[in-house]
Design a protein around this motif. Structure first.
Motif, mmCIF file in Angstrom:
data_model
loop_
_atom_site.group_PDB
_atom_site.id
_atom_site.type_symbol
_atom_site.label_atom_id
_atom_site.label_comp_id
_atom_site.label_asym_id
_atom_site.label_seq_id
_atom_site.Cartn_x
_atom_site.Cartn_y
_atom_site.Cartn_z
ATOM 1 N N VAL A 377 49.951 70.371 6.320
ATOM 2 C CA VAL A 377 51.293 70.554 5.753
ATOM 3 C C VAL A 377 52.166 70.966 6.929
ATOM 4 O O VAL A 377 51.928 71.998 7.551
ATOM 5 C CB VAL A 377 51.311 71.651 4.663
ATOM 6 N N VAL A 378 53.139 70.137 7.272
ATOM 7 C CA VAL A 378 53.971 70.430 8.436
ATOM 8 C C VAL A 378 55.424 70.592 7.984
ATOM 9 O O VAL A 378 55.877 69.923 7.057
ATOM 10 C CB VAL A 378 53.815 69.324 9.515
ATOM 11 N N GLY A 379 56.119 71.527 8.614
ATOM 12 C CA GLY A 379 57.520 71.733 8.235
ATOM 13 C C GLY A 379 58.143 72.830 9.064
ATOM 14 O O GLY A 379 57.453 73.516 9.845
ATOM 15 N N GLY A 380 59.433 73.022 8.885
ATOM 16 C CA GLY A 380 60.165 73.997 9.688
ATOM 17 C C GLY A 380 59.994 75.412 9.163
ATOM 18 O O GLY A 380 59.399 75.632 8.096
ATOM 19 N N SER A 381 60.534 76.347 9.929
ATOM 20 C CA SER A 381 60.420 77.760 9.573
ATOM 21 C C SER A 381 61.141 78.066 8.260
ATOM 22 O O SER A 381 62.242 77.556 8.012
ATOM 23 C CB SER A 381 61.012 78.589 10.717
ATOM 24 N N GLY A 382 60.507 78.880 7.431
ATOM 25 C CA GLY A 382 61.126 79.298 6.165
ATOM 26 C C GLY A 382 61.039 78.238 5.084
ATOM 27 O O GLY A 382 61.572 78.404 3.991
ATOM 28 N N ASP A 507 46.398 78.812 8.357
ATOM 29 C CA ASP A 507 47.850 78.985 8.253
ATOM 30 C C ASP A 507 48.404 79.364 9.621
ATOM 31 O O ASP A 507 48.275 80.503 10.045
ATOM 32 C CB ASP A 507 48.145 80.082 7.210
ATOM 33 N N GLU A 508 49.008 78.426 10.292
ATOM 34 C CA GLU A 508 49.582 78.617 11.639
ATOM 35 C C GLU A 508 48.543 79.215 12.593
ATOM 36 O O GLU A 508 48.884 79.933 13.511
ATOM 37 C CB GLU A 508 50.813 79.538 11.597
ATOM 38 N N ALA A 509 47.270 78.869 12.359
ATOM 39 C CA ALA A 509 46.215 79.474 13.168
ATOM 40 C C ALA A 509 46.206 78.930 14.582
ATOM 41 O O ALA A 509 45.667 79.553 15.496
ATOM 42 C CB ALA A 509 44.863 79.223 12.506
ATOM 43 N N SER A 510 46.813 77.754 14.782
ATOM 44 C CA SER A 510 46.797 77.173 16.123
ATOM 45 C C SER A 510 48.161 77.304 16.783
ATOM 46 O O SER A 510 48.421 76.671 17.804
ATOM 47 C CB SER A 510 46.377 75.702 16.038
ATOM 48 N N ALA A 511 49.028 78.138 16.201
ATOM 49 C CA ALA A 511 50.404 78.248 16.701
ATOM 50 C C ALA A 511 50.459 78.666 18.165
ATOM 51 O O ALA A 511 51.339 78.231 18.913
ATOM 52 C CB ALA A 511 51.184 79.230 15.836
ATOM 53 N N TYR A 529 32.845 69.331 12.368
ATOM 54 C CA TYR A 529 32.772 69.666 10.930
ATOM 55 C C TYR A 529 33.193 68.461 10.079
ATOM 56 O O TYR A 529 34.175 68.520 9.340
ATOM 57 C CB TYR A 529 33.654 70.892 10.627
ATOM 58 N N PRO A 530 32.412 67.382 10.179
ATOM 59 C CA PRO A 530 32.808 66.170 9.440
ATOM 60 C C PRO A 530 32.718 66.349 7.924
ATOM 61 O O PRO A 530 33.358 65.620 7.180
ATOM 62 C CB PRO A 530 31.802 65.111 9.931
ATOM 63 N N ASN A 531 31.938 67.350 7.482
ATOM 64 C CA ASN A 531 31.782 67.531 6.027
ATOM 65 C C ASN A 531 32.598 68.698 5.495
ATOM 66 O O ASN A 531 32.298 69.270 4.448
ATOM 67 C CB ASN A 531 30.309 67.736 5.680
ATOM 68 N N THR A 532 33.603 69.097 6.244
ATOM 69 C CA THR A 532 34.461 70.200 5.787
ATOM 70 C C THR A 532 35.867 69.649 5.540
ATOM 71 O O THR A 532 36.333 68.784 6.270
ATOM 72 C CB THR A 532 34.517 71.308 6.867
ATOM 73 N N THR A 533 36.491 70.183 4.493
ATOM 74 C CA THR A 533 37.873 69.795 4.207
ATOM 75 C C THR A 533 38.786 70.854 4.808
ATOM 76 O O THR A 533 38.565 72.054 4.585
ATOM 77 C CB THR A 533 38.090 69.709 2.677
ATOM 78 N N PHE A 534 39.783 70.423 5.575
ATOM 79 C CA PHE A 534 40.707 71.378 6.191
ATOM 80 C C PHE A 534 42.095 71.229 5.573
ATOM 81 O O PHE A 534 42.552 70.108 5.332
ATOM 82 C CB PHE A 534 40.809 71.116 7.704
ATOM 83 N N LEU A 535 42.713 72.383 5.320
ATOM 84 C CA LEU A 535 44.139 72.383 4.971
ATOM 85 C C LEU A 535 44.814 73.163 6.089
ATOM 86 O O LEU A 535 44.640 74.381 6.206
ATOM 87 C CB LEU A 535 44.370 73.065 3.617
ATOM 88 N N VAL A 536 45.531 72.441 6.941
ATOM 89 C CA VAL A 536 46.160 73.076 8.102
ATOM 90 C C VAL A 536 47.651 73.206 7.820
ATOM 91 O O VAL A 536 48.313 72.234 7.470
ATOM 92 C CB VAL A 536 45.935 72.215 9.368
ATOM 93 N N ILE A 537 48.156 74.443 7.947
ATOM 94 C CA ILE A 537 49.584 74.690 7.744
ATOM 95 C C ILE A 537 50.170 74.896 9.136
ATOM 96 O O ILE A 537 49.692 75.767 9.870
ATOM 97 C CB ILE A 537 49.801 75.979 6.924
ATOM 98 N N THR A 538 51.150 74.118 9.500
ATOM 99 C CA THR A 538 51.661 74.237 10.865
ATOM 100 C C THR A 538 53.122 73.804 10.977
ATOM 101 O O THR A 538 53.632 73.087 10.112
ATOM 102 C CB THR A 538 50.788 73.394 11.830
#
Ligand code: ATP
Length: 601
Positions: A377-382, A507-511, A529-538
């Protein structure tokens, strides 16, 4: 099943809690009580021996030096005996208090894990700290010191009244009458000061919270050249606190003064009564003398008991504050696993709206995650990204719509089910004092070197660890103060990966990662981790070409979804973001509206 504090209160009185706390220390408690009872009895013996010698010298005029020496020896023996008993009583009360201090703190820490994540997230950390540290210390102080002194004071007053009663009941009555009048006066005044004390406690709690923040952020205050006076919030709270203290003193000082004055006037009734009884021949001169000597000793203990009745409120409030945490049974933790139903997607948002009070942050958010893939999920601040992450892990409840994990509402999941299904890395990395290994393994056992290595590689920690002389044994200070923001986040990511749940939310873990590491990061996740589902917020577009599904979130709405190439072609927001962050593309600059996939639950 998860427990909220109100589930556990069940009208348990602070006295019930105190009894529970002391229950396993009955033997030590009994020994302390027996010794203090002995102290109270022995306390009156010197008065009696003094009376005997005075009686011999002044009244009977028959004192022999030998007899007086024996009395003096007896006096010394009684004083030594009394003090030995007192030391013994303090020894047992302190022993019990320290054991209780450790046990209660440990129990509170253990019980904290029984409360729902939702409840814990809402707690004020300064208040939780107060419950687990200061409130327990108050309890320890009461058991170690006040309990012994209070019991001693009560028994001493009682022994004096009994001794007076044995001489003549009217002497006992004239003494207790003054004490009773004093107590009535104090009770009348106290009822009026109760509201001031309540207000003072309220202001005190607010002041403590701010002071705790001030101490925590002292380096920041320094940077802004603020001190406690120029830090307006603290200064205002200090002023309110001082004002309340002034109010309390204004209302309590006169009543306390009158009360102690009345107590000090115990002779007002006793002296005329003694003179009358003696002159009418109802008591001897010796008994008159003994009665007056005994009455002198009643002032101190009664004042001590009265003080306790003022301080007891603070103690009871402390016990009341720890009651919800103390009373919950640790075995209430529910570890039931989640029911996996392959009919439903792993995680889906179904027409979700979210509002903070009147402020709408998410509108009609509707998507499902691709399994075993990197969903971003990508988007601007706020724009509502972190709110979406909190909804995904069940920390917030949607205002409308549903957030479901395998068809079950995430908010209703037990802690056990949630932890089994997902790991979450938030912008706060939560590091503890220890080593890098301790922070990554995080109390788990049976982790193979290979599994650990996988997590370290995928979290992009390996190059950094190679540069550290102590590798995984590199020390970590409290809150990771000796590490960079990026290093802290990568340790937290490795910890989440090591838990190996089917879903990992970042959640912004790679910021804090640089662009190169960021690109490698997504590749590492996919590869290891080919068998893991990731939800990355950035908010970062760099590296998204390695993700599988992207949602573009703009002002709380998902405006487009697809893979990197298709969003570059179809989504203006996405293309702008990508170019602004230095991305290169050969894709078309003509936009066609991005279709939003819809599906039924
Ligand atoms: N606890 C809260 N109470 C009230 N409003 C809040 C709360 N938390 C966030 N908000 C508001 O909700 C909106 C979205 O916040 P959120 O943290 O989800 O955004 P974000 O996209 O993660 O931003 P960032 O990238 O800056 O972290 C913001 O306007 C914010 O002010």
């Amino acid at each position: 099943m998860r427990y909220e504090p109100y589930d556990t209160e069940e009208n348990r009185s602070p006295w019930w809690v105190l009894r529970q706390i002391c229950a396993s220390h009955k033997v030590t408690l009994t020994l302390a009580v027996c010794l203090i009872t002995l102290v109270s009895c022995l306390q009156l013996l010197p008065v009696y021996l003094l009376f005997v010698s005075l009686n011999e010298i002044l009244i009977l005029a028959a004192a022999s030096t030998e007899k007086l020496l024996w009395i003096a020896a007896g006096l010394v023996a009684v004083i030594i005996g009394k003090n030995l008993c007192l030391v013994g009583a303090y020894y047992f009360s302190h022993k019990m208090a320290f054991k209780i201090l450790t046990e209660v703190r440990f129990r509170l820490a253990q019980n904290l894990s029984s409360f729902s994540l939702h409840w814990l997230k809402k707690q004020n950390s300064a208040q939780l700290k107060q419950q687990c540290l200061q409130d327990v210390e108050k309890l320890e102080n009461f058991i170690a010191h006040q309990s012994v002194e209070l019991l001693n004071a009560c028994l001493t007053s009682l022994c004096i009244v009994l001794a007076l009663f044995m001489i003549d009941w009217r002497l006992a009555l004239s003494t207790t009458a003054v004490v009773s009048v004093a107590l009535i006066v104090r009770a009348c005044f106290l009822s009026k000061t109760a509201q001031h004390y309540a207000k003072l406690n309220e202001v005190d709690a607010a002041f403590n919270t701010t002071l705790s923040d001030y101490v925590k952020y002292a380096p920041l205050m320094k940077l802004y050249n603020l001190d406690s006076q120029r830090f307006a919030i603290l200064d205002n709270q200090l002023k309110s606190y001082q004002q309340e203290v002034h109010e309390v003193v204004k209302h309590t000082a006169p009543s306390w003064g009158l009360y102690t004055a009345l107590l000090g006037s115990v002779f007002i009734f006793l002296l005329p009564c003694t003179i009358w009884l003696h002159s009418s021949g109802q008591i001897t001169l010796s008994h008159s003398l003994l009665a007056l000597m005994l009455a002198v000793g009643i002032f101190g203990p009664v004042v001590k008991v009265s003080r306790f009745f003022i301080e007891i409120n603070e103690l009871l409030e402390s016990i009341q504050r720890i009651t919800p945490l103390f009373s919950v049974e640790p075995n209430h933790r529910d570890e039931a696993p989640i029911q996996v139903n392959s009919k439903y997607p792993m995680l889906q948002f179904y027409c979700v709206d979210f509002r903070y009070h009147q402020h709408t942050v998410l509108r009609n958010v509707h998507f499902k995650l691709l399994p075993n893939a990197i969903n971003v999920v990508v988007g601007g601040s706020g724009g509502g990204k972190s709110t979406l992450a909190m909804l995904a892990c069940g920390l917030l409840v949607p205002s409308a719509g549903r957030v479901q994990l395998y068809g079950q509402d995430v908010f209703g999941l037990s802690d056990g089910a949630r932890a089994q299904a997902m790991s979450v890395v938030t912008q706060e990395s939560y590091l503890f004092e220890g080593t890098v290994r301790d922070n990554i393994i995080f109390g788990r056992s049976g982790i193979s070197t290979e599994t650990l290595d996988h997590a370290l590689v995928a979290a992009q920690l390996k190059p950094w660890l190679k540069r550290q002389r102590e590798g995984l044994e590199t020390p970590v200070s409290a809150q990771g103060a000796n590490l960079s923001a990026g290093e802290k986040m990568r340790i937290a990511i490795a910890r989440a990966l090591l838990a190996a749940p089917p879903l990992v939310i970042l959640d912004e873990a790679s910021a804090a990662m640089d662009n190169l590491t960021h690109s490698k990061f997504y590749q590492g996740l996919k590869g290891h981790y080919p068998n893991t589902t990731f939800l990355v917020i950035t908010h970062k577009y760099v590296g998204l070409e390695n993700s599988d599904q992207i949602f573009s979130l703009v002002d709380g709405e998902i405006v487009a979804q697809g893979d990197h190439e298709s969003l570059l072609a179809r989504c203006e927001h996405y293309q702008k973001g990508w170019h602004l962050q230095g991305g290169e593309s050969s894709s078309a600059t003509h936009f066609t509206p991005a279709p939003i996939l819809s599906y039924e639950i």
